[in-house]
Design an enzyme around this catalytic site. Structure first.
Site, PDB file in Angstrom:
ATOM      1  N   ASP A  68       0.225  12.138 -29.909  1.00  0.00           N
ATOM      2  CA  ASP A  68      -0.262  12.502 -31.237  1.00  0.00           C
ATOM      3  C   ASP A  68       0.649  11.927 -32.314  1.00  0.00           C
ATOM      4  O   ASP A  68       1.834  11.686 -32.088  1.00  0.00           O
ATOM      5  CB  ASP A  68      -0.393  14.010 -31.392  1.00  0.00           C
ATOM      6  CG  ASP A  68       0.921  14.765 -31.169  1.00  0.00           C
ATOM      7  OD1 ASP A  68       1.693  14.358 -30.273  1.00  0.00           O
ATOM      8  OD2 ASP A  68       1.183  15.755 -31.881  1.00  0.00           O
ATOM      9  N   GLU A 133       3.002  17.487 -30.046  1.00  0.00           N
ATOM     10  CA  GLU A 133       4.399  17.486 -30.470  1.00  0.00           C
ATOM     11  C   GLU A 133       4.518  17.515 -31.981  1.00  0.00           C
ATOM     12  O   GLU A 133       5.410  18.177 -32.529  1.00  0.00           O
ATOM     13  CB  GLU A 133       5.115  16.246 -29.917  1.00  0.00           C
ATOM     14  CG  GLU A 133       6.635  16.350 -29.905  1.00  0.00           C
ATOM     15  CD  GLU A 133       7.291  15.975 -31.223  1.00  0.00           C
ATOM     16  OE1 GLU A 133       8.478  16.302 -31.405  1.00  0.00           O
ATOM     17  OE2 GLU A 133       6.629  15.343 -32.074  1.00  0.00           O
TER      18      GLU A 133
END
Length: 375
Positions: A68, A133
């Protein structure tokens, strides 16, 4: 090393704004399966996770990272589309170029090269990837670690591909991180007219001396591995928007970044003692973001140092500065956790990029580390 540039371009082109993965892990899994890895997707809510492992024996060397990325911000201020990987003046531009799709691509091509070189290698290799994250980090790496712990799997060595380098690739390696503790403080006063302050109690005025004391407090002196603990106000809010109204409450948001010389409990107690000493009426909500951790010094650090020296000529500096990372979760099942990745100067910014020369060296560093740990 061949292949990293092509793969990172494919990854950048996928709009994996947290918690979306946008097919990044599926792309990686196909490559790893062809190299003999057993790939295990682990979906948690909106978050995509991947645990991929080759081999069953110890030691297990794990590469960990996230697919991400943060939102790109105003598109019109980018020099090129953040999700169209673009090469200019020896750099590759795109969201995630440095944080951290280049590291993931480097993981993959290093593993592929190692398997070709040593198909019957000792020990095991794994990749742990998440799409959570950059978000709240509640359904990502922490969930994978819980799953591994429940079935008795442990990791001997882990490299997290966070962008740790400051000026040149390999100049800095993270061997731990500070803890993060946030708070939302609401100081109560009495709303009133600014012309009649004796009929009101201004919470801004009441809180100011306490905030000044907190800002000036020396929380600890740090130690050989950690800088001193810091306390910072991140937001202040009060008032109705009218200039002639004394506010009835003040909201203060703040954060500690703390060393192992302090604990979450000690910081809470010391801060609240200041608030009470100043006679404030308040409400306080705490949020624990991360506990501080420090990796054990051992074979992983020695192998990384040799690899960085061989490929860049640099002696990497050890550091625990910066924000939090998923290393804080991996440390629960792995005694040796290091972070090593590209230069971090452009991360989370407009026109994020990585030097093309660094993209050639990074897979070589990871490959040399594998060679040292799994001879």
């Amino acid at each position: 090393m061949d292949g990293a540039l092509e793969l990172v371009r494919d990854l950048i082109a996928r709009r994996s704004v947290t918690p979306e993965d946008a097919g990044c892990q599926e792309l990686v899994a196909r490559r790893l399966e062809a190299a003999g890895f057993r790939c295990e997707p682990l979906r948690c809510g909106a978050v995509t996770n991947l645990w991929a492992r080759r081999g069953r024996a110890a030691p297990l060397v794990c590469f960990a990272g996230h697919t991400d990325v943060v939102p790109p911000g105003p598109l019109e201020e980018w020099l090129s589309d953040p999700f169209v990987p673009t090469e200019r003046h020896g750099r590759l531009y795109g969201r995630g170029a440095a944080d951290m799709k280049s590291s993931i691509a480097s993981f993959v091509v290093a593993c592929e090269a190692f398997v070709r070189e040593r198909p019957a290698h000792a020990g095991s290799i794994a990749l742990l990837l998440t799409s959570d994250e950059e978000g709240p980090s509640v359904d990502g790496t922490v969930r994978v670690v819980e799953r591994l712990k429940a079935r008795g799997e442990t990791i001997q060595y882990c490299i997290v591909g966070e962008p740790t380098s400051v000026e040149r690739l390999g100049d800095t390696v993270k061997n731990g991180r500070r803890g993060s503790l946030s708070g939302k403080l609401r100081v109560r006063g009495v709303q009133g007219h600014v012309a009649y302050p004796h009929l009101a109690r201004n919470p801004v005025h009441l809180a100011a001396p306490a905030l000044a004391e907190l800002a000036a407090t020396r929380w600890d002196e740090g130690n050989a591995s950690f800088p001193p603990t810091t306390w910072q106000v991140s937001n202040l809010r009060a008032g109705t928007g009218a200039e002639n109204v004394i506010p009835g409450a003040l909201e203060v948001r703040f954060n500690f970044r703390y060393s192992t010389e302090s604990s979450e409990q000690s910081l809470r107690e010391r801060l609240e003692a200041v608030l009470r000493r100043h006679g404030l009426e308040y409400e306080l909500a705490w949020q624990s973001g991360a506990q501080p951790f420090l990796s054990r010094t051992g074979e992983l650090l020695a192998a990384v140092r040799r690899a960085v020296k061989a490929r860049t000529g640099l002696e990497p500096e050890l550091s625990t500065t910066g924000g939090t990372s998923d290393g804080r979760f991996v440390i629960e099942i792995c005694p040796e956790v290091l972070e090593l990745g590209p230069v971090n100067a452009s991360i989370h910014k407009l026109n994020e990029h990585i030097e093309l020369a660094a993209l050639e060296r990074l897979p070589e560093i990871y490959l040399d580390t594998l060679r040292a740990l799994l001879p």
